[in-house]
Design a protein around this motif. Sequence first.
Motif, PDB file in Angstrom:
ATOM      1  N   SER A  24       0.835  -1.206   0.000  1.00  0.00           N
ATOM      2  CA  SER A  24       0.000   0.000   0.000  1.00  0.00           C
ATOM      3  C   SER A  24       0.866   1.252   0.000  1.00  0.00           C
ATOM      4  O   SER A  24       0.546   2.244  -0.679  1.00  0.00           O
ATOM      5  CB  SER A  24      -0.920   0.007   1.226  1.00  0.00           C
ATOM      6  OG  SER A  24      -1.854  -1.050   1.162  1.00  0.00           O
ATOM      7  N   ALA A  25       1.968   1.219   0.747  1.00  0.00           N
ATOM      8  CA  ALA A  25       2.861   2.372   0.809  1.00  0.00           C
ATOM      9  C   ALA A  25       3.465   2.666  -0.563  1.00  0.00           C
ATOM     10  O   ALA A  25       3.537   3.819  -0.992  1.00  0.00           O
ATOM     11  CB  ALA A  25       3.969   2.125   1.834  1.00  0.00           C
ATOM     12  N   ARG A  26       3.876   1.620  -1.260  1.00  0.00           N
ATOM     13  CA  ARG A  26       4.466   1.804  -2.589  1.00  0.00           C
ATOM     14  C   ARG A  26       3.434   2.326  -3.583  1.00  0.00           C
ATOM     15  O   ARG A  26       3.742   3.175  -4.424  1.00  0.00           O
ATOM     16  CB  ARG A  26       5.054   0.481  -3.084  1.00  0.00           C
ATOM     17  CG  ARG A  26       6.313   0.048  -2.340  1.00  0.00           C
ATOM     18  CD  ARG A  26       6.680  -1.378  -2.665  1.00  0.00           C
ATOM     19  NE  ARG A  26       7.024  -1.546  -4.072  1.00  0.00           N
ATOM     20  CZ  ARG A  26       7.047  -2.729  -4.684  1.00  0.00           C
ATOM     21  NH1 ARG A  26       6.740  -3.829  -4.005  1.00  0.00           N
ATOM     22  NH2 ARG A  26       7.381  -2.815  -5.954  1.00  0.00           N
TER      23      ARG A  26
ATOM     24  N   LEU B 274       1.354   7.002  -6.729  1.00  0.00           N
ATOM     25  CA  LEU B 274       0.283   7.912  -7.147  1.00  0.00           C
ATOM     26  C   LEU B 274       0.621   9.355  -6.810  1.00  0.00           C
ATOM     27  O   LEU B 274       0.320  10.271  -7.587  1.00  0.00           O
ATOM     28  CB  LEU B 274      -1.039   7.505  -6.478  1.00  0.00           C
ATOM     29  CG  LEU B 274      -1.645   6.170  -6.932  1.00  0.00           C
ATOM     30  CD1 LEU B 274      -2.891   5.846  -6.118  1.00  0.00           C
ATOM     31  CD2 LEU B 274      -1.981   6.195  -8.418  1.00  0.00           C
ATOM     32  N   HIS B 275       1.240   9.567  -5.657  1.00  0.00           N
ATOM     33  CA  HIS B 275       1.601  10.929  -5.273  1.00  0.00           C
ATOM     34  C   HIS B 275       2.712  11.473  -6.160  1.00  0.00           C
ATOM     35  O   HIS B 275       2.686  12.649  -6.557  1.00  0.00           O
ATOM     36  CB  HIS B 275       2.028  10.974  -3.804  1.00  0.00           C
ATOM     37  CG  HIS B 275       2.358  12.350  -3.334  1.00  0.00           C
ATOM     38  ND1 HIS B 275       3.656  12.807  -3.242  1.00  0.00           N
ATOM     39  CD2 HIS B 275       1.564  13.394  -2.965  1.00  0.00           C
ATOM     40  CE1 HIS B 275       3.649  14.056  -2.824  1.00  0.00           C
ATOM     41  NE2 HIS B 275       2.407  14.440  -2.649  1.00  0.00           N
TER      42      HIS B 275
ATOM     43  N   PRO C 129       6.892   5.959   7.160  1.00  0.00           N
ATOM     44  CA  PRO C 129       5.865   6.465   6.250  1.00  0.00           C
ATOM     45  C   PRO C 129       5.991   5.948   4.823  1.00  0.00           C
ATOM     46  O   PRO C 129       7.020   5.379   4.432  1.00  0.00           O
ATOM     47  CB  PRO C 129       6.104   7.979   6.290  1.00  0.00           C
ATOM     48  CG  PRO C 129       7.567   8.119   6.538  1.00  0.00           C
ATOM     49  CD  PRO C 129       7.993   6.905   7.325  1.00  0.00           C
ATOM     50  N   SER C 130       4.919   6.164   4.048  1.00  0.00           N
ATOM     51  CA  SER C 130       4.926   5.827   2.630  1.00  0.00           C
ATOM     52  C   SER C 130       5.917   6.726   1.904  1.00  0.00           C
ATOM     53  O   SER C 130       6.020   7.907   2.201  1.00  0.00           O
ATOM     54  CB  SER C 130       3.532   6.031   2.030  1.00  0.00           C
ATOM     55  OG  SER C 130       2.562   5.294   2.733  1.00  0.00           O
ATOM     56  N   GLY C 131       6.647   6.146   0.961  1.00  0.00           N
ATOM     57  CA  GLY C 131       7.522   6.920   0.105  1.00  0.00           C
ATOM     58  C   GLY C 131       8.851   7.304   0.707  1.00  0.00           C
ATOM     59  O   GLY C 131       9.614   8.050   0.092  1.00  0.00           O
ATOM     60  N   LEU C 132       9.172   6.811   1.906  1.00  0.00           N
ATOM     61  CA  LEU C 132      10.455   7.130   2.537  1.00  0.00           C
ATOM     62  C   LEU C 132      11.133   5.811   2.893  1.00  0.00           C
ATOM     63  O   LEU C 132      10.547   4.964   3.567  1.00  0.00           O
ATOM     64  CB  LEU C 132      10.241   7.975   3.796  1.00  0.00           C
ATOM     65  CG  LEU C 132      11.481   8.627   4.424  1.00  0.00           C
ATOM     66  CD1 LEU C 132      12.091   9.646   3.477  1.00  0.00           C
ATOM     67  CD2 LEU C 132      11.118   9.298   5.753  1.00  0.00           C
ATOM     68  N   GLU C 133      12.376   5.632   2.441  1.00  0.00           N
ATOM     69  CA  GLU C 133      13.070   4.368   2.651  1.00  0.00           C
ATOM     70  C   GLU C 133      13.461   4.168   4.110  1.00  0.00           C
ATOM     71  O   GLU C 133      13.667   3.035   4.553  1.00  0.00           O
ATOM     72  CB  GLU C 133      14.310   4.301   1.757  1.00  0.00           C
ATOM     73  CG  GLU C 133      13.980   4.251   0.265  1.00  0.00           C
ATOM     74  CD  GLU C 133      15.213   4.134  -0.595  1.00  0.00           C
ATOM     75  OE1 GLU C 133      16.334   4.134  -0.027  1.00  0.00           O
ATOM     76  OE2 GLU C 133      15.058   4.054  -1.827  1.00  0.00           O
ATOM     77  N   GLN C 134      13.602   5.243   4.866  1.00  0.00           N
ATOM     78  CA  GLN C 134      13.944   5.146   6.283  1.00  0.00           C
ATOM     79  C   GLN C 134      12.748   5.565   7.139  1.00  0.00           C
ATOM     80  O   GLN C 134      11.710   5.965   6.627  1.00  0.00           O
ATOM     81  CB  GLN C 134      15.146   6.044   6.591  1.00  0.00           C
ATOM     82  CG  GLN C 134      16.400   5.696   5.814  1.00  0.00           C
ATOM     83  CD  GLN C 134      17.579   6.549   6.250  1.00  0.00           C
ATOM     84  OE1 GLN C 134      18.205   6.287   7.282  1.00  0.00           O
ATOM     85  NE2 GLN C 134      17.887   7.562   5.469  1.00  0.00           N
ATOM     86  N   GLY C 135      12.921   5.453   8.451  1.00  0.00           N
ATOM     87  CA  GLY C 135      11.881   5.898   9.356  1.00  0.00           C
ATOM     88  C   GLY C 135      11.954   7.401   9.582  1.00  0.00           C
ATOM     89  O   GLY C 135      12.985   8.034   9.330  1.00  0.00           O
TER      90      GLY C 135
END
Length: 238
Positions: free
Chosen positions: A40-42, A47-48, A127-133
Amino acid sequence: AEMRAVAEAATYFAPELDVIEFPAWDCLPYDRASPALSVSARRLSALHRLQGKREGPQLLVTTVNALLQRVLTPFRIRESVRLLMPGLEIGHESLIGLLRRQGYQRSDTAIDAGEFAVRGSIFDIVPSGLEQGLRLDFFGDELETLRVFDTATQRSTGTLDGHLLLPASEALMDEDTVKRFRTRYREKFGATATSDPLYTAVSDGRRLAGMEHWLPLFEERLVTLFDHLDKNDVIIFD
């Protein structure tokens, strides 16, 4: 697997390309299981990114299954994001409520995509779209600093000037969507269906596994992936 192979090859042979992967859900239609939070995050990140201003050539790689499934409208994607910057004032309970509406799940330690953890004045989010926390440090209700951290070691690795927080689930739960779901569910299945666990959970503002499959009952309208593309985009089917 083929989608990932194409994306990796494109990144290697054409590093100037902005490669976006849009995967399909990893569950069967109307299964009693939700798509993985990482999937879902990907999808939401893709889409964003399609809504943003293009700096150069862009390649979107997807599958037939993902293409056939209806998605949130471009306006809904833009509406559901929240800009986090130092100086922002937001109460801790308000932020927790926002994260839950966006589909984030609370845990003791934020490790996987779509999870968040609260330790006093510190919020850890994957979060979505960020490889780290993402680590938010508050002083009272004011956001002081934004840092990124390694989810494996939980150690901070840098700072950010700001971050656009994307939802973790395509099923956004706010007052309007819950009301719309309740009305449409009764219209579809009758008043006697109100004892169904899904109806009860959504009415109480709780998330239930598999609720994403009922997305058409939550949203005013859904669109295809083509609605997120430009009319001049070149489309190639393999």
